[in-house]
Design a protein around this motif. Structure first.
Motif, PDB file in Angstrom:
ATOM      1  N   LEU A 180       0.826  -1.206   0.000  1.00  0.00           N
ATOM      2  CA  LEU A 180       0.000   0.000   0.000  1.00  0.00           C
ATOM      3  C   LEU A 180       0.862   1.258   0.000  1.00  0.00           C
ATOM      4  N   PHE A 181       0.411   2.277  -0.698  1.00  0.00           N
ATOM      5  CA  PHE A 181       1.085   3.567  -0.739  1.00  0.00           C
ATOM      6  C   PHE A 181       1.299   4.102   0.680  1.00  0.00           C
ATOM      7  N   SER A 182       0.312   3.938   1.521  1.00  0.00           N
ATOM      8  CA  SER A 182       0.387   4.455   2.893  1.00  0.00           C
ATOM      9  C   SER A 182       1.392   3.698   3.763  1.00  0.00           C
ATOM     10  N   ARG A 183       1.826   2.528   3.310  1.00  0.00           N
ATOM     11  CA  ARG A 183       2.815   1.746   4.067  1.00  0.00           C
ATOM     12  C   ARG A 183       4.148   1.661   3.318  1.00  0.00           C
ATOM     13  N   ALA A 184       4.454   2.688   2.547  1.00  0.00           N
ATOM     14  CA  ALA A 184       5.701   2.705   1.774  1.00  0.00           C
ATOM     15  C   ALA A 184       6.905   2.558   2.695  1.00  0.00           C
ATOM     16  N   ASP A 185       7.856   1.757   2.269  1.00  0.00           N
ATOM     17  CA  ASP A 185       9.113   1.605   3.013  1.00  0.00           C
ATOM     18  C   ASP A 185       9.944   2.873   2.866  1.00  0.00           C
ATOM     19  N   ASN A 186      10.578   3.293   3.939  1.00  0.00           N
ATOM     20  CA  ASN A 186      11.542   4.391   3.865  1.00  0.00           C
ATOM     21  C   ASN A 186      12.853   3.841   3.349  1.00  0.00           C
ATOM     22  N   LEU A 187      13.396   4.483   2.346  1.00  0.00           N
ATOM     23  CA  LEU A 187      14.732   4.119   1.900  1.00  0.00           C
ATOM     24  C   LEU A 187      15.699   4.710   2.908  1.00  0.00           C
ATOM     25  N   THR A 188      16.342   3.866   3.642  1.00  0.00           N
ATOM     26  CA  THR A 188      17.259   4.356   4.676  1.00  0.00           C
ATOM     27  C   THR A 188      18.666   3.887   4.354  1.00  0.00           C
ATOM     28  N   PRO A 189      19.639   4.625   4.672  1.00  0.00           N
ATOM     29  CA  PRO A 189      19.499   5.956   5.227  1.00  0.00           C
ATOM     30  C   PRO A 189      18.995   6.916   4.160  1.00  0.00           C
ATOM     31  N   GLU A 216      15.864  -3.931  -0.625  1.00  0.00           N
ATOM     32  CA  GLU A 216      15.425  -5.176  -1.252  1.00  0.00           C
ATOM     33  C   GLU A 216      14.017  -5.500  -0.788  1.00  0.00           C
ATOM     34  N   GLY A 217      13.252  -6.116  -1.654  1.00  0.00           N
ATOM     35  CA  GLY A 217      11.888  -6.508  -1.329  1.00  0.00           C
ATOM     36  C   GLY A 217      11.345  -7.438  -2.393  1.00  0.00           C
ATOM     37  N   ASP A 218      10.036  -7.610  -2.398  1.00  0.00           N
ATOM     38  CA  ASP A 218       9.405  -8.442  -3.418  1.00  0.00           C
ATOM     39  C   ASP A 218       8.022  -7.897  -3.739  1.00  0.00           C
ATOM     40  N   ASN A 219       7.460  -8.392  -4.827  1.00  0.00           N
ATOM     41  CA  ASN A 219       6.101  -7.997  -5.190  1.00  0.00           C
ATOM     42  C   ASN A 219       5.180  -9.211  -5.269  1.00  0.00           C
ATOM     43  N   PHE A 220       5.527 -10.281  -4.575  1.00  0.00           N
ATOM     44  CA  PHE A 220       4.663 -11.459  -4.535  1.00  0.00           C
ATOM     45  C   PHE A 220       3.332 -11.069  -3.898  1.00  0.00           C
ATOM     46  N   GLU A 221       2.236 -11.371  -4.552  1.00  0.00           N
ATOM     47  CA  GLU A 221       0.887 -11.077  -4.075  1.00  0.00           C
ATOM     48  C   GLU A 221       0.604  -9.584  -3.965  1.00  0.00           C
ATOM     49  N   ALA A 222       1.426  -8.734  -4.573  1.00  0.00           N
ATOM     50  CA  ALA A 222       1.177  -7.294  -4.537  1.00  0.00           C
ATOM     51  C   ALA A 222      -0.064  -6.971  -5.375  1.00  0.00           C
ATOM     52  N   THR A 230      21.272  15.666  -9.440  1.00  0.00           N
ATOM     53  CA  THR A 230      20.765  14.606 -10.305  1.00  0.00           C
ATOM     54  C   THR A 230      20.843  13.273  -9.565  1.00  0.00           C
ATOM     55  N   VAL A 231      19.769  12.528  -9.634  1.00  0.00           N
ATOM     56  CA  VAL A 231      19.659  11.239  -8.954  1.00  0.00           C
ATOM     57  C   VAL A 231      19.380  10.156  -9.987  1.00  0.00           C
ATOM     58  N   VAL A 232      19.987   9.006  -9.804  1.00  0.00           N
ATOM     59  CA  VAL A 232      19.700   7.827 -10.616  1.00  0.00           C
ATOM     60  C   VAL A 232      19.124   6.773  -9.685  1.00  0.00           C
ATOM     61  N   MET A 233      18.035   6.166 -10.086  1.00  0.00           N
ATOM     62  CA  MET A 233      17.457   5.027  -9.370  1.00  0.00           C
ATOM     63  C   MET A 233      17.384   3.884 -10.358  1.00  0.00           C
ATOM     64  N   ASN A 234      17.669   2.685  -9.885  1.00  0.00           N
ATOM     65  CA  ASN A 234      17.554   1.530 -10.760  1.00  0.00           C
ATOM     66  C   ASN A 234      17.137   0.302  -9.981  1.00  0.00           C
ATOM     67  N   THR A 235      16.731  -0.714 -10.731  1.00  0.00           N
ATOM     68  CA  THR A 235      16.342  -1.999 -10.143  1.00  0.00           C
ATOM     69  C   THR A 235      17.288  -3.111 -10.578  1.00  0.00           C
ATOM     70  N   ASN A 236      18.523  -2.746 -10.949  1.00  0.00           N
ATOM     71  CA  ASN A 236      19.499  -3.743 -11.372  1.00  0.00           C
ATOM     72  C   ASN A 236      19.714  -4.759 -10.253  1.00  0.00           C
ATOM     73  N   GLY A 237      19.663  -6.028 -10.602  1.00  0.00           N
ATOM     74  CA  GLY A 237      19.796  -7.100  -9.623  1.00  0.00           C
ATOM     75  C   GLY A 237      18.463  -7.738  -9.281  1.00  0.00           C
ATOM     76  N   SER A 238      17.372  -7.170  -9.773  1.00  0.00           N
ATOM     77  CA  SER A 238      16.047  -7.765  -9.551  1.00  0.00           C
ATOM     78  C   SER A 238      15.910  -9.015 -10.405  1.00  0.00           C
ATOM     79  N   TYR A 246      13.038  -7.801  -5.801  1.00  0.00           N
ATOM     80  CA  TYR A 246      13.627  -6.627  -6.435  1.00  0.00           C
ATOM     81  C   TYR A 246      14.727  -6.022  -5.568  1.00  0.00           C
ATOM     82  N   VAL A 247      15.579  -5.286  -6.244  1.00  0.00           N
ATOM     83  CA  VAL A 247      16.616  -4.476  -5.603  1.00  0.00           C
ATOM     84  C   VAL A 247      16.400  -3.061  -6.121  1.00  0.00           C
TER      85      VAL A 247
END
Length: 162
Positions: free
Chosen positions: A36-45, A53-59, A90-98, A156-157
């Protein structure tokens, strides 16, 4: 039927192991904690070079959730994260390793129904992984959806590099 009769009827079935399969919960039987959007994980730090890292099983998708990459992301199976930019750059985000075909979408906004798209990509990373680049503003919280292409599921990563 009273409780005694019910116990008498079910005890032999349980003893024979006929209902044991019903009590077994398969791995990934529930949606991810950040489905859920309301339960988004904080990217820490909350800084550059963050990895999550996480997954989307049953998402699942939610009412009002954007289709992150048009029909390619249907059915919606997103996992949400959020990241606050520590400085403007400038920021780069990627899912390499998923291990599945990802779609990566970044938004601004605090409510699901009022998100403003910042960047979205499918397959701009390594293989079937995704990569976005955008100019982040210091102190702004970005909402990130890791989505699948089609009905793909997996681990995913998510990486933030700045």
């Amino acid at each position: 039927m009273n409780r005694t009769t019910f116990r008498a009827l079910t005890a032999p079935v349980l003893a024979a192991g006929l209902l044991t399969g019903l009590a077994t919960v398969p791995a990934h039987a529930a949606e991810p904690r950040n489905d859920l959007f309301s339960r988004a994980d904080n990217l820490t730090p909350e800084r550059c070079n963050a990895v999550q890292e996480g997954d989307n099983f049953e998402a699942t998708g939610q009412t009002g959730e954007p289709t992150h990459f048009g029909a390619a992301s249907l059915p919606v199976q997103s996992a949400w994260s959020k990241w606050e930019a520590p400085r403007s750059r400038t920021v780069v985000m990627n899912t390499n390793g998923s291990d599945f075909d990802t779609i990566l979408a970044v938004y601004r906004g605090n409510r699901l129904q009022q998100l403003s798209p910042v960047a979205v990509d499918d397959d701009g990373g390594n293989g079937n992984n995704s990569r976005v680049s955008f100019d982040a503003s210091r102190g702004v919280t970005y909402r990130i959806a890791v989505e699948s292409y089609g009905a793909a599921q997996g681990n995913y990563v998510l990486k933030v590099i700045c």
